[in-house]
Design a protein around this motif. Sequence first.
Motif, short mmCIF file in Angstrom:
data_model
loop_
_atom_site.label_atom_id
_atom_site.label_comp_id
_atom_site.label_asym_id
_atom_site.label_seq_id
_atom_site.Cartn_x
_atom_site.Cartn_y
_atom_site.Cartn_z
N GLY A 12 20.10 -88.55 -70.61
CA GLY A 12 18.49 -87.74 -71.06
C GLY A 12 18.52 -87.72 -69.90
O GLY A 12 17.77 -86.55 -69.73
N ALA A 13 18.61 -88.01 -68.56
CA ALA A 13 18.43 -87.93 -67.15
C ALA A 13 18.77 -86.65 -66.57
O ALA A 13 17.83 -86.22 -65.92
CB ALA A 13 17.88 -89.49 -66.57
N LEU A 14 19.51 -86.70 -66.96
CA LEU A 14 20.80 -85.28 -66.76
C LEU A 14 20.48 -83.88 -67.50
O LEU A 14 20.23 -83.06 -66.72
CB LEU A 14 22.53 -86.27 -66.73
CG LEU A 14 23.20 -86.50 -66.11
CD1 LEU A 14 24.66 -86.91 -66.70
CD2 LEU A 14 23.47 -86.73 -64.91
N LEU A 15 19.66 -84.50 -69.24
CA LEU A 15 19.17 -83.44 -68.63
C LEU A 15 17.96 -83.05 -68.86
O LEU A 15 17.93 -80.69 -68.33
CB LEU A 15 19.21 -83.23 -70.46
CG LEU A 15 19.03 -82.90 -71.46
CD1 LEU A 15 19.62 -81.31 -71.97
CD2 LEU A 15 18.61 -83.17 -72.51
N GLY A 99 26.13 -94.10 -58.56
CA GLY A 99 26.68 -93.00 -58.85
C GLY A 99 26.05 -92.41 -59.88
O GLY A 99 25.49 -91.18 -59.90
N GLN A 100 25.24 -92.86 -60.67
CA GLN A 100 24.38 -92.60 -61.92
C GLN A 100 22.87 -91.52 -60.67
O GLN A 100 22.59 -89.93 -61.61
CB GLN A 100 23.16 -93.56 -63.29
CG GLN A 100 24.14 -93.96 -64.00
CD GLN A 100 23.79 -94.69 -64.68
OE1 GLN A 100 23.11 -95.76 -64.18
NE2 GLN A 100 24.46 -95.42 -66.16
N ARG A 101 22.94 -92.14 -60.21
CA ARG A 101 21.14 -91.25 -59.53
C ARG A 101 21.79 -89.87 -58.94
O ARG A 101 21.21 -88.76 -58.67
CB ARG A 101 20.54 -92.48 -58.03
CG ARG A 101 20.09 -93.63 -59.05
CD ARG A 101 19.83 -94.42 -58.00
NE ARG A 101 18.61 -94.42 -57.19
CZ ARG A 101 17.45 -94.08 -57.41
NH1 ARG A 101 16.20 -94.87 -58.72
NH2 ARG A 101 16.12 -93.85 -56.36
N THR A 102 23.08 -90.40 -58.26
CA THR A 102 23.64 -89.19 -57.53
C THR A 102 23.44 -87.77 -57.96
O THR A 102 24.08 -86.58 -58.34
CB THR A 102 25.22 -89.37 -56.50
OG1 THR A 102 25.11 -90.56 -55.47
CG2 THR A 102 25.50 -88.40 -56.24
#
Length: 411
Positions: A12-15, A99-102
């Motif tokens: 969801g954050a990526l989208l 890694g997710q934040r990057t």
Amino acid sequence: MDKLRQQGFFYGALLYAFLIPFPQKGITIALMVWVLLSLISYRKSTLVKQRYLLLLPAFYISYSIGFFTSEFLSLKFLEYKLSFLIFPLLFFLQYYSEGQRTAVLKALVWGVGLAGCACLTLALYNSLGIQNGSLYFQPNVLEGRGFMESILYGGNYFFGRHFSVFHQTVYFALYLTVAIAVLLFKPNLVTRKLRLIFLVFLVGLIFLVSNKASFIALMVVFGLKLWTWQVKSRKKWIGISFFVAVLAAFAFLNPRIKGSIMDITQGKMALNKEARFGFETRLLSWDAALSLIKEKPFFGYGHSETQKSLNDRYREKAYTVPLKENHNAHNLWLQSWLENGVLAIFILFGIFFILFKICQNRPLFIAFALILLINSMFEGMFNRFSGISFFSFLVCFLFSAQVNERRGNET
């Protein structure tokens, strides 16, 4: 299905990050999806206990107080400010690994790049046509003006508001500047060749958008990069020289920036009641806002009364264009003070104070904080969804980074 339930919040954050520079409807849907996936993925162990996240809800409360004390009530107004509650909730519910934040920042960079390609494609499409069987290229929107003149007065498909079709120029330029900062301070985000292509392309887009606040922010970001560049002094001085040369090219090749510099050097930046464009009209808005603040410095005017009071002051001072175009204060600090009084200023100051406090020794985060601060000086960022949502997203992203570091040290 289990993976979606466990990692859905991340998707969801990526989208959302990818769709930030695209039209508002898409961003709103992405935000709703992100909230839903975060709730589905919620576990007690994923909670992020960061008290700084409470500052944005405090700002919402200050707006609520002004809302209930205003003469005209509108629930739509409180819905409009929900970003102050939604983003702290999103970053409170879920812990994002480094890694997710990057990956989220990478999605933002790709989204900004593709949005820029779409703007260029639309500008080219709008400029081309067929007349008497021949293909012609006509980028001018304003009839009777030459190519350079149409740029100065906002009438060219490749410059300014006609180029930035998804968002107002100030916000698209804000997204571009943040993406450039990510590429500068995260060199391993993409390959070296692709990074260089991205940087040249995004800087070129800022040139086309022609927003003055973004030029200042871009100068500060590149200056910060040079200041923190760990190379031999000779190489650093070469970089500084190149940076100065690029700045000079920006200043003299872009007609709008060149015109502003000439006005300043010739002493033409005094208040001009008949001003129609650019920085001169902002001076009029700031003057009107300051005169109103002097009359109600503690409690402000409330959101519903602020614009009416500004328009009355524009009329009183014969500021024609700000009155005709219903301008806000064009400064986040002045606008917040007008709407919510000194309480809003204290909260806003607290947000930026903590931002710079937690960003120490993290050049990328310092760049983000500086970009937000510079833009806050030239735009009432909380008056549009494009501004309030991105401000809330980026502030919560930075606030939650400190928890990220603590968990990383514990492991």
